[in-house]
Design an enzyme around this catalytic site. Structure first.
Site, PDB file in Angstrom:
ATOM      1  N   HIS A  82      -0.602  -0.157  -9.727  1.00 36.99           N
ATOM      2  CA  HIS A  82      -1.367  -1.121  -8.923  1.00 36.99           C
ATOM      3  C   HIS A  82      -1.829  -2.304  -9.782  1.00 36.99           C
ATOM      4  O   HIS A  82      -3.026  -2.619  -9.844  1.00 36.99           O
ATOM      5  CB  HIS A  82      -2.575  -0.430  -8.265  1.00 36.99           C
ATOM      6  N   ARG A 132       0.857  -1.189   0.000  1.00 37.30           N
ATOM      7  CA  ARG A 132       0.000   0.000   0.000  1.00 37.30           C
ATOM      8  C   ARG A 132       0.893   1.238   0.000  1.00 37.30           C
ATOM      9  O   ARG A 132       1.924   1.282   0.679  1.00 37.30           O
ATOM     10  CB  ARG A 132      -0.910   0.038   1.239  1.00 37.30           C
ATOM     11  N   GLU A 153      -2.343   7.593  -4.897  1.00 36.16           N
ATOM     12  CA  GLU A 153      -2.743   6.907  -6.136  1.00 36.16           C
ATOM     13  C   GLU A 153      -4.229   7.053  -6.478  1.00 36.16           C
ATOM     14  O   GLU A 153      -4.607   6.932  -7.646  1.00 36.16           O
ATOM     15  CB  GLU A 153      -2.375   5.419  -6.082  1.00 36.16           C
ATOM     16  N   ASP A 194       4.429  -0.341  -6.916  1.00 37.44           N
ATOM     17  CA  ASP A 194       3.186  -0.660  -7.624  1.00 37.44           C
ATOM     18  C   ASP A 194       2.026   0.088  -6.977  1.00 37.44           C
ATOM     19  O   ASP A 194       0.900   0.017  -7.453  1.00 37.44           O
ATOM     20  CB  ASP A 194       2.946  -2.179  -7.536  1.00 37.44           C
TER      21      ASP A 194
END
Ligand code: NAI
Length: 332
Positions: A296, A235, A264, A259
């Site tokens: 993600h 996260r 985000e 990622d």
């Protein structure tokens, strides 16, 4: 049962429609994310909202869901940091998630990011396309015999520990609960301090909680080895973005693969290629040659999406028919 999906992407429709053939629920798809405004799009008779990682399911949204007689919140993901569980319980709204769908999918993407940032595959790909066949600047290191620090050894972290062990590395792990099986396989649990100071590579696989928020910050970065490679597929808020940018500038962080990203929600899962990116920190990060950002996508395999759709719908079927989910830690 009528289910309203938020943050729907075309692939969600494909996989949920396919799996729903065996459940026969009524599915209504909304492209918009869930928040205090969009909660109003929910139509009469909706029993469930099905949400993803960046939907906002705070106390205000939950109180509105309760007013609309929504009985269940079904997360089609593992992490649940975006849901106010206390508020849901107060309103008698049951919450379920998909605790494990394909830990291999996320662990394999983590490995892909590690190999890419180490051997600079992202740079090599572009160079060769430009007929630049020079190797200058592409030097990597062997992963073999390096020390890898893995924070969080749950479903995904455990798979990644084994992958790293198989590559001939020394694996140091930190978790609030030790996995004895992993210890028996030669994974050594250490305190965070030791993990930070000894690891050549650090990978984050713990959930976002008040304890892990900004786990990677100015202080912890200062303890790391010079040139450390850091990967986060967990996260975004595990990393203090400002501190990591300083760490990259100071060359303390040798390479970064993320990622997930702190902010985000405003950018990931959208095609913003025709716009000017307003997030200056993300723009800066993507401009560093030693930083790899994916949006993600670690979970994004055929097998994982099939499992996510099946388990989400099966959770709801079990809650409706048996009032509980048997055999897995899916209800929150
Ligand atoms: P999990 O629940 O199986 O494992 C999490 C582990 O972290 C547990 O062993 C737990 O004890 C440990 N942990 C909890 N608090 C900790 C702390 N303060 N310090 C160290 N360890 C702590 O979860 P799983 O399935 O392995 O997923 C891990 C995380 O990966 C999720 O929370 C989610 O945020 C993220 N994720 C990201 C995906 C992506 O596409 N990028 C997809 C799926 C999950």
């Amino acid at each position: 049962m009528k289910i309203a999906f938020f943050s729907t992407q075309p692939y969600d429709v494909t996989f949920f429609d396919k799996e729903n053939k065996q459940f026969g629920f009524e599915l209504e798809y909304f492209e918009t994310g869930l928040d205090e405004q969009t909660v109003n799009v929910i139509t009469e008779g909706t029993d469930v909202v099905c949400v993803f990682v960046n939907d906002k399911v705070d106390a205000e949204v939950i109180s509105n869901l309760a007013k609309k007689n929504v009985k269940y919140i079904a997360l089609r993901c593992a992490g649940f940091n975006n849901v106010d569980l206390d508020a849901a319980h107060q309103h008698n709204i049951r919450v379920c998630r998909v605790p494990a769908y394909s830990p291999e999918a996320v662990a394999e993407h983590t490995l892909a990011m590690l190999f890419t940032i180490n051997r600079k595959i992202h740079k090599a790909y572009n160079r060769v396309r430009e007929q630049n066949f020079s190797l200058n600047g592409l030097l990597g290191t062997n992963i073999y015999k390096k020390t890898v620090g893995i924070i969080g050894t749950g479903n995904i972290g455990a798979v990644f520990c084994r992958m790293m062990k198989a590559l001939g590395t020394e694996v140091l792990a930190y978790d609030i609960y030790k996995n004895e099986q992993l210890e028996a396989e030669g994974i050594r649990y250490v305190e965070l301090e030791e993990l930070f100071t000894k690891s050549d590579i650090i990978s984050l696989h713990c959930p976002l909680t008040p304890d892990t928020m900004h786990l990677i910050n100015e202080d912890t970065i200062s303890k790391m080895k010079d040139g450390v490679m850091l990967i986060n597929t967990s996260r975004g808020k595990l990393i203090d973005t400002h501190a990591i940018i300083q760490g990259l500038r100071a060359k303390k962080i040798g390479a970064l693969g993320i990622d997930v990203y702190e902010q985000e929600e405003k950018v990931f899962f959208r095609d913003l290629s025709g716009t000017i990116l307003e997030d200056e920190r993300l723009q800066l990060l993507t401009s560093f040659p030693n930083v790899l950002v994916t949006a993600h996508q670690a979970f994004f395999t055929d097998e994982a999406l099939t499992q996510i759709a099946f388990i989400t719908l099966d959770n709801l079927k079990q809650l409706k028919t048996n009032n509980e989910i048997v055999g897995r830690n899916a209800e929150l």
